[in-house]
Design a protein around this motif. Structure first.
Motif, PDB file in Angstrom:
ATOM      1  N   VAL A  47      44.985  31.186  34.904  1.00 26.81           N
ATOM      2  CA  VAL A  47      45.789  32.152  35.650  1.00 26.81           C
ATOM      3  C   VAL A  47      46.297  33.175  34.645  1.00 26.81           C
ATOM      4  N   ILE A  48      46.009  34.439  34.884  1.00 22.28           N
ATOM      5  CA  ILE A  48      46.333  35.466  33.897  1.00 22.28           C
ATOM      6  C   ILE A  48      47.608  36.225  34.238  1.00 22.28           C
ATOM      7  N   GLY A  49      47.787  36.640  35.457  1.00 23.46           N
ATOM      8  CA  GLY A  49      48.926  37.489  35.799  1.00 23.46           C
ATOM      9  C   GLY A  49      49.915  36.820  36.720  1.00 23.46           C
ATOM     10  N   GLY A  50      51.101  37.386  36.753  1.00 20.48           N
ATOM     11  CA  GLY A  50      52.168  36.861  37.605  1.00 20.48           C
ATOM     12  C   GLY A  50      51.815  36.886  39.077  1.00 20.48           C
ATOM     13  N   SER A  51      51.107  37.934  39.514  1.00 19.48           N
ATOM     14  CA  SER A  51      50.754  38.003  40.935  1.00 19.48           C
ATOM     15  C   SER A  51      49.781  36.891  41.310  1.00 19.48           C
ATOM     16  N   ALA A  52      48.877  36.551  40.403  1.00 21.09           N
ATOM     17  CA  ALA A  52      47.938  35.441  40.658  1.00 21.09           C
ATOM     18  C   ALA A  52      48.695  34.119  40.717  1.00 21.09           C
ATOM     19  N   LEU A  53      49.653  33.930  39.822  1.00 24.61           N
ATOM     20  CA  LEU A  53      50.460  32.713  39.828  1.00 24.61           C
ATOM     21  C   LEU A  53      51.257  32.590  41.123  1.00 24.61           C
ATOM     22  N   LYS A  54      51.858  33.695  41.558  1.00 24.16           N
ATOM     23  CA  LYS A  54      52.611  33.672  42.826  1.00 24.16           C
ATOM     24  C   LYS A  54      51.695  33.337  43.998  1.00 24.16           C
ATOM     25  N   ALA A  55      50.486  33.896  43.999  1.00 22.92           N
ATOM     26  CA  ALA A  55      49.543  33.627  45.095  1.00 22.92           C
ATOM     27  C   ALA A  55      49.137  32.162  45.123  1.00 22.92           C
ATOM     28  N   ILE A  56      48.903  31.573  43.963  1.00 25.33           N
ATOM     29  CA  ILE A  56      48.505  30.164  43.898  1.00 25.33           C
ATOM     30  C   ILE A  56      49.630  29.259  44.382  1.00 25.33           C
ATOM     31  N   VAL A  57      50.842  29.502  43.902  1.00 26.99           N
ATOM     32  CA  VAL A  57      51.990  28.690  44.323  1.00 26.99           C
ATOM     33  C   VAL A  57      52.255  28.891  45.813  1.00 26.99           C
ATOM     34  N   GLY A  58      52.213  30.148  46.262  1.00 24.74           N
ATOM     35  CA  GLY A  58      52.436  30.427  47.679  1.00 24.74           C
ATOM     36  C   GLY A  58      51.410  29.761  48.570  1.00 24.74           C
TER      37      GLY A  58
END
Length: 127
Positions: free
Chosen positions: A25-36
């Motif tokens: 996971v590279i960016g914060g938006s990708a991390l938020k999408a995965i957690v969401g």
């Protein structure tokens, strides 16, 4: 948004090619999408269906005489950077933590210790 510099993405791809992580996971938006997606499946899909296309557009009109690359490459070196260069980020904490975990842990520890020292000093003054 966010927009990332191409060199940062290239660094992540090279690191992944050399170290073979299962996923990255590279960016914060990708991390938020995965957690969401784990907690509210489908919400991200609905959100992106409504906003994903428009978030990649600008209000600037297209020059009708500009060359396009639909059937052939555009002549000349177009470079890796474009009109969003001034807004692009060259760093993300997720990538830094993955590539340099020891340095990241050291930095987080130092910040944590400094915060605890500050709190202790604050309590000592009040106490």
């Amino acid at each position: 948004p966010p927009i990332y510099q191409p060199e940062m993405i290239a660094e992540a791809v090279l690191w992944a090619a050399e170290h073979h992580p299962r996923e990255m996971v590279i960016g914060g938006s990708a991390l938020k999408a995965i957690v969401g997606q784990k907690f509210v499946p489908g919400l991200i899909d609905t959100f992106l269906a409504k906003t994903g296309y428009s978030s990649q557009q600008t209000d600037e009109p297209v020059d009708p005489s500009r060359p396009d690359n639909l059937c052939d490459p555009v002549p000349g070196d177009r470079g890796a950077r474009g009109s969003f260069d001034s807004r692009a980020r060259a760093w993300t904490p997720q990538l830094a933590a993955r590539i340099s975990p020891v340095a990241t842990a050291s930095t987080v520890s130092a910040v944590g210790l400094a915060a605890m020292a500050g709190l202790a000093a604050s309590f000592a003054r009040k106490g």
